[in-house]
Design an enzyme around this catalytic site. Structure first.
Site, short mmCIF file in Angstrom:
data_model
loop_
_atom_site.label_atom_id
_atom_site.label_comp_id
_atom_site.label_asym_id
_atom_site.label_seq_id
_atom_site.Cartn_x
_atom_site.Cartn_y
_atom_site.Cartn_z
N LYS A 91 0.90 -1.17 -0.05
CA LYS A 91 0.02 -0.11 -0.09
C LYS A 91 0.89 1.20 0.03
O LYS A 91 0.61 2.18 -0.51
CB LYS A 91 -1.00 -0.14 1.17
CG LYS A 91 -2.09 -1.04 0.92
CD LYS A 91 -3.08 -1.12 2.03
CE LYS A 91 -3.98 -2.28 1.65
NZ LYS A 91 -4.65 -2.80 2.95
N LYS A 131 -7.76 -13.43 -13.27
CA LYS A 131 -8.94 -13.89 -12.54
C LYS A 131 -9.82 -12.49 -12.60
O LYS A 131 -9.47 -11.43 -12.95
CB LYS A 131 -8.75 -14.11 -11.18
CG LYS A 131 -8.09 -13.16 -10.15
CD LYS A 131 -8.35 -13.79 -8.75
CE LYS A 131 -8.41 -12.74 -7.90
NZ LYS A 131 -8.48 -13.24 -6.32
N LYS A 139 -12.82 -6.46 -10.19
CA LYS A 139 -13.19 -5.27 -10.48
C LYS A 139 -12.32 -4.08 -11.19
O LYS A 139 -12.59 -3.34 -11.83
CB LYS A 139 -13.73 -4.55 -9.23
CG LYS A 139 -15.01 -3.75 -9.43
CD LYS A 139 -15.57 -3.16 -7.97
CE LYS A 139 -16.34 -2.05 -8.12
NZ LYS A 139 -17.53 -2.17 -7.88
#
Ligand code: AMP
Length: 332
Positions: A111, A194, A197
């Site tokens: 992050k 895969k 979103k």
């Protein structure tokens, strides 16, 4: 009865990958365990959503999980921020989590790399809040993906450390839960691994999309120029379409297209048309239910309330014990 806890990110509309990868397991768990499923709205504040987006996404996800069969009578489906015991325990556990170990967390490092301009304290202590979500219900199991294993290890560490520090057996060690069913990885439509979103609108099949949108997406799915010799291996893109077919079509249909691929007579247009029809047959009833639930504010509010009550019952019992052990003893 054994206890399972799992978090749900409030990221708005659910896609086929969420259903086969997560929701289906939840449906199995709610039958077998005391299950706590929470919409992690406190966690999501690290990314600073607008109030409208936050509320809208929580509502959407709540409605979708209910529509897909999570039953407030069978499990505790709740919104994290409805349970004030969670941030309270988080405060206490933060006193017992060290900068070094938090900085070493792989997800923190990821992050920091991805959001250099927003390295807030909530990101650093994210594993503590995750641990609290689990420990507060004294969970035995947590369904985790590969990327979450380190968090589960940290959860055990924080729980054990607390137990040792106060010489008390408050928190059991939660274990990774593996579903009895096979683990499915639902591929996306763009041939890039895969379904997700973040893969863009064209990659994912969303339950809340209209038929025309879904049909269009499937018809535009990436393929190749077709098999050139009998029994040729499939390209990743074509294999993906077959994987999707396996989720929603009959064995006859799957066999038909496997055979026509093997003898090179396959027409991808036909495969996609059939896939679209079978997909819509699967999705349509769930989508209708999502729309019904979203418009039924009485049911949404009742469900959220029941979930919060169940979660608070369990959380407040743990917190009472913790406060006593820590030394917060009442004078009045
Ligand atoms: P997300 O909010 O996108 O992280 O996904 C929520 C849950 O859905 C996670 O438990 C994922 O493992 C599952 N999931 C998401 N995408 C897929 C996929 N393409 N195939 C299988 N499971 C998925």
């Amino acid at each position: 009865m054994q206890v399972v806890v799992s978090g749900i990110r409030p990221t708005g509309k659910l896609h086929l990958g969420n259903y086969f990868g997560a929701v289906r397991n939840f449906l199995e768990m709610q039958e077998k365990y005391r299950s706590y499923f929470f919409i992690a709205d406190i966690h999501s504040l690290t990314t600073h959503p607008t109030p409208q987006d936050l509320h809208g996404n929580v509502k959407q996800v709540l409605a979708e999980y209910l529509a897909m069969g999570l039953d407030p009578a069978k499990c505790a489906l709740f919104i994290q921020s409805d349970v004030p015991e969670i941030p309270e325990l988080y405060t206490y556990m933060n006193m017992n989590a060290y900068l070094g170990e938090l900085e070493r967390s792989a997800s923190f490092k990821d992050k920091v790399r991805a959001h250099k301009d927003n390295v807030n304290a909530g990101l650093l202590t994210y594993p503590v809040l995750m641990a609290v979500d689990i420990l507060i219900h004294k969970a035995d199991f947590v369904p985790v993906g590969k990327d979450q294993e380190q968090h589960l290890e940290m959860t055990r560490q924080f729980g054990n450390r607390f137990n040792r520090m106060y010489n008390a057996q408050v928190f059991p060690e939660p274990q990774a839960y593996s579903s009895t069913g096979e683990l499915v990885k639902v591929p996306g439509l763009t041939g890039q691994g895969k379904m997700s979103k973040s893969g863009g609108e064209a990659d994912a099949i969303f339950f809340d999309d209209d038929d025309t949108v879904t049909r269009k997406k499937i018809m535009r799915a990436v393929t190749d120029s077709g098999p050139t010799e009998p029994n040729a291996p499939k390209s990743e893109e074509v294999q993906n379409l077959f994987e999707l077919l396996k989720l929603v079509s009959t064995t006859d249909t799957i066999e038909h297209f496997e055979n026509s691929y093997a003898d090179c007579s396959i027409r991808y247009g036909d495969l996609k048309k059939q896939l679209a029809e079978d997909m819509l047959k699967f999705i349509a009833p769930i989508r209708e239910r999502i729309r019904e639930v979203k418009n039924d504010s009485a049911y949404l509010s009742k469900s959220a309330q029941i979930g919060a009550e169940k979660a608070r019952e369990s959380a407040s019992a743990t917190l009472k014990e913790v406060r006593e052990i820590i030394g917060f003893r009442k004078f009045y």
